[in-house]
Design an enzyme around this catalytic site. Structure first.
Site, short mmCIF file in Angstrom:
data_model
loop_
_atom_site.label_atom_id
_atom_site.label_comp_id
_atom_site.label_asym_id
_atom_site.label_seq_id
_atom_site.Cartn_x
_atom_site.Cartn_y
_atom_site.Cartn_z
N CYS B 33 0.79 -1.19 0.15
CA CYS B 33 0.02 -0.02 -0.03
C CYS B 33 0.99 1.30 0.02
O CYS B 33 0.41 2.35 0.07
CB CYS B 33 -0.71 0.14 1.17
SG CYS B 33 -1.91 -1.40 1.35
N ASP B 35 2.79 2.37 2.52
CA ASP B 35 3.49 3.20 3.59
C ASP B 35 3.65 2.19 4.81
O ASP B 35 2.81 1.26 5.02
CB ASP B 35 2.88 4.19 4.01
CG ASP B 35 1.32 4.34 3.79
OD1 ASP B 35 0.63 5.23 3.33
OD2 ASP B 35 0.72 3.13 3.67
N CYS B 62 4.54 8.71 2.03
CA CYS B 62 4.24 9.85 1.68
C CYS B 62 4.67 11.01 2.69
O CYS B 62 4.74 10.61 3.76
CB CYS B 62 2.71 10.01 0.97
SG CYS B 62 1.49 10.06 2.00
N CYS B 106 -3.00 7.65 6.62
CA CYS B 106 -1.76 7.71 7.34
C CYS B 106 -1.83 8.15 8.98
O CYS B 106 -1.11 7.59 9.56
CB CYS B 106 -0.74 8.98 6.60
SG CYS B 106 -0.70 8.53 4.90
#
Ligand code: PLP
Lengths: 381, 162
Positions: B33, B35, B62, B106
Site C-alpha cells: 500500500c 506506507d 508519502c 496515514c
C-alpha cells in the site's frame, strides 16, 4: 530560486512563436469561421490553413482532420463514436491495459452499454504482443485502440505490425498519439491508421485544443450535436486562436528538438542508474519517447520524493498511489509486472526542449540527496 | 494541499531513527500500500507508572505518512503508556492542523504503530492488555500482513495529469 520544469509529459509551456501567432485571433481577427463576411473568411482561412499543416504532419488529407477540445475529447470521439456507429458490425473492442484514462473510461462506459472490451496484456517493457492482438480478434470486433507512446512509462508501440493485422482483418485501428505526435514519425498511409488522437499542449501549444484524424470512409457518430462544423462530427464555433496555435506548434517542431530532448533524457538515465543504487529504469530501453525517463527507487515512496524535489525547485511526477485519490499505484506500472511496493517508488522525469544539461546536473545532485535522505528514514534496506 | 505544519514535520521530522535495545517495537502498514511505519519506545517507571521516555520512528511513505509519524512521536513522548495508547488519528491530524481526507489513513497508521509498540512492551512484561488495545492489535496485524487492505481492481485509479 530558479525552477526546473521536468514534467513536460504532463504539459508544456506555450512557445513564444505560438503565442505570437495566436494573439491576433483573439483581438483583431475574431471572426466566426462560419460567417460569410470578411471577418468570417479571414477566420475560415486560418482554420483551413491550420488543418492543412496538421494533416501534413500525419500524411493525411486536410479533410480528415477534425478539431476537438483536446486529447480527451478525441479519444472519446474515436472510441464512443466508432463503437456507436458500427454496432451493426459487432460489439467487440480491443485495447490495452496501459491506456490513458480518456480511453479506459470510455471503454468502461461502453461496457455498460453492452460492448465487450478486451484489454491486452503488455510485457515487462510495456509492449503489446501483435500476435496476442491477432488472436483476440473476433468476427464482432469493430476496432482496436492502442496508446502509441505511453504517457507514464514512455514505451512506443510497434504500430506498423498492429496496423498491418488490423487492415488485413478489416477492423479500425485507432492510436492515442498525444505523447508521440511530432516526437516520432506518424504516417496514416504506411501505418494503416484509421483514427489518430493528437493534442496541442504536449507540443508547446495551448491547452484545450486537439484533433482526431478520421480516415475518409471510417464511420463515426458525433458526440457533440449542433451546427455542421467539422464535417458534422463536432459541433461548436471553432476555437480559432487555439487551432492556429496548435498548427503553429506542430509546424515549428524540428528533428533538432527531438534530438535535444533525447540527449537530456539519456543523460538523466545514465547518471541516475549509475549513481543512485537500487534505481531501475521503467519502460523500454530503446523504444521510448524522447522526453520520458521513468524510474523506481526501492524502499521509498514517490510523493515524498516529488515533494522534496519541489522544495528544491524541481518539478516531476510519480505513479505512486499516494499522489492519486485511490490507494493503488498506477495501472500502467502494475501492467508491466512491477510489484506494487516498487511502483510506489516511481518517479517520472520528462525533459523538454527548453531544459539544459546544467539543469539535469542540478536535478541528479538533488535527487541523490533526497533519495538518500528518505532511505535514511525508511525502515527497509 | 498540506498545512504548513505537515510540511514542517515532513521536511524536518522529529525523532527520526531507531532506538537501540527498545522496550517495545511497533509496525504498521504494508509496503504493497506504499506506507510502513516502525516505532521504537523506551519506557521508564516512576511512581508505579510507565512513562514513554524516548520514542523514534522509521517510515516509508508519502509526506503525510512521514509527518504523522513525526507528530505521533512528539505527542507520545513523556506520556504514560495509558495516556499514549489513547492518542487517536484525530489527535494526530488536529496537531498537524488537519490532513487532506485521502491522507487520513496515514494518521491511522501512525496511531496504530504507536499502539503496536505499547502492545509489544506490555506483552513482553506480561502486563494486562486492555481489550481495546488487544482488538486494535489484531486489526493492525491483519493489515500488516496484507489481508485487511484489499484493493478493488475494478476501480483502478487513472492518472489525471498526463
Ligand atoms: C496519452 C494521453 N492521452 C490523452 C491525454 C489527454 O489529453 P488532453 O489533456 O488534451 O485532454 C493525455 C494528456 O493529457 C495523454 O498523455
Amino acid at each position: 530560486m530558479e525552477k526546473i520544469y521536468l514534467d513536460n509529459a504532463a504539459t508544456t509551456p506555450v512557445a513564444r512563436e505560438v503565442l505570437d501567432a495566436m494573439m491576433p485571433y483573439f483581438s483583431e481577427k475574431y471572426g466566426n469561421a462560419s460567417s460569410i463576411h470578411s471577418f468570417g473568411t479571414e477566420a475560415k482561412e486560418a482554420l483551413e490553413d491550420a488543418r492543412e499543416k496538421i494533416a501534413n504532419k500525419l500524411n493525411a488529407n486536410p479533410y480528415e482532420i477534425v478539431f476537438t477540445s483536446g486529447g480527451t475529447e478525441s479519444n472519446n470521439l474515436a472510441l464512443k463514436g466508432a463503437a456507436l456507429s458500427n454496432r451493426k458490425k459487432g460489439n467487440h473492442i480491443i485495447t490495452t491495459k496501459i491506456e490513458h484514462g480518456s480511453v479506459l473510461k470510455p471503454c468502461k462506459w461502453l461496457e455498460k452499454l453492452g460492448f465487450d472490451v478486451s484489454y491486452l496484456d503488455v510485457d515487462e517493457y510495456g509492449l503489446v504482443d501483435p500476435e496476442n492482438f491477432e488472436n483476440s480478434i473476433r468476427d464482432e470486433t469493430i476496432m482496436v485502440s492502442v496508446i502509441h507512446g505511453n504517457n507514464e512509462i514512455g514505451t512506443i508501440q510497434d504500430i506498423d505490425e498492429i496496423g498491418k493485422i488490423a487492415r488485413e482483418k478489416e477492423i479500425y485501428f485507432h492510436i492515442d498519439a498525444c505523447q508521440s505526435f511530432t516526437k516520432t514519425g506518424i504516417n496514416v498511409e504506411t501505418q494503416n491508421l484509421d483514427m489518430v488522437t493528437i493534442n496541442s499542449h504536449k507540443i508547446y501549444g495551448p491547452k484545450g485544443i486537439g484533433a482526431l484524424y478520421i480516415r475518409e470512409g471510417v464511420k463515426v457518430d458525433p458526440l457533440i450535436h449542433g451546427g455542421g462544423h467539422e464535417r458534422k462530427l463536432r459541433a461548436g464555433t471553432e476555437n480559432i486562436p487555439g487551432i492556429v496555435g496548435f498548427a503553429k506548434a506542430a509546424e515549428i517542431t524540428t528533428p533538432g528538438d527531438v534530438e535535444k530532448m533525447r540527449e537530456l533524457r539519456d543523460y538523466l538515465i545514465k547518471r541516475i542508474i549509475n549513481e543512485i543504487p537500487n534505481s531501475n529504469l521503467i519502460g523500454h530501453p530503446q523504444k521510448r519517447l524522447c522526453n520520458n525517463a521513468n524510474f523506481t527507487f526501492k524502499f521509498i515512496e514517490g510523493e515524498s520524493m516529488l515533494m522534496l524535489l519541489d522544495q528544491a525547485g524541481i518539478c516531476v511526477s510519480t505513479g505512486s498511489a499516494c499522489s492519486s485519490h485511490a490507494l493503488k499505484p498506477s495501472h500502467v506500472l502494475l501492467a508491466t509486472g512491477i510489484p506494487p511496493e516498487d511502483a510506489h517508488g516511481s518517479l517520472r522525469l520528462s525533459p523538454g526542449k527548453y531544459n539544459t544539461l546544467e539543469e539535469m546536473d542540478y536535478t541528479v545532485v538533488n535527487l541523490k540527496k533526497i533519495v538518500g535522505r528518505l532511505r535514511e528514514l525508511s525502515p527497509f534496506k | 494541499m498540506y498545512s504548513e505544519k505537515v510540511i514542517d514535520h515532513f521536511t524536518n521530522p522529529r525523532n527520526a531513527g531507531e532506538l537501540k535495545n527498545p522496550d517495545g517495537v511497533g509496525l504498521a502498514g504494508n509496503p504493497v500500500c506504499g506506507d510502513v511505519m516502525k516505532i521504537t519506545i523506551k519506557v521508564r517507571k516512576e511512581n508505579c507508572k510507565d512513562f514513554i521516555d524516548d520514542v523514534k520512528f522509521k517510515t516509508m511513505g508519502c509526506a503525510a505518512a512521514i509527518a504523522t509519524s513525526s507528530m505521533v512521536t512528539e505527542l507520545a513522548k513523556g506520556k504514560t503508556i495509558n495516556d499514549a495508547m489513547k492518542i487517536t488519528r484525530i489527535d494526530i491530524s488536529d496537531a498537524l492542523c488537519g490532513l487532506p481526507q485521502v491522507k487520513m489513513h496515514c494518521s491511522n497508521l501512525a496511531a496504530d504503530a504507536l499502539n503496536e509498540a505499547i502492545y509489544d512492551y506490555m506483552s513482553k512484561r506480561n502486563l494486562t492488555i486492555p481489550d481495546d488495545l488487544e482488538s486494535r492489535h489484531k486489526k493492525t496485524i491483519k493489515e500488516t500482513e496484507g489481508t485487511g487492505h484489499k484493493h478493488d481492481d475494478a476501480d483502478a485509479p487513472v492518472d489525471e495529469c498526463g
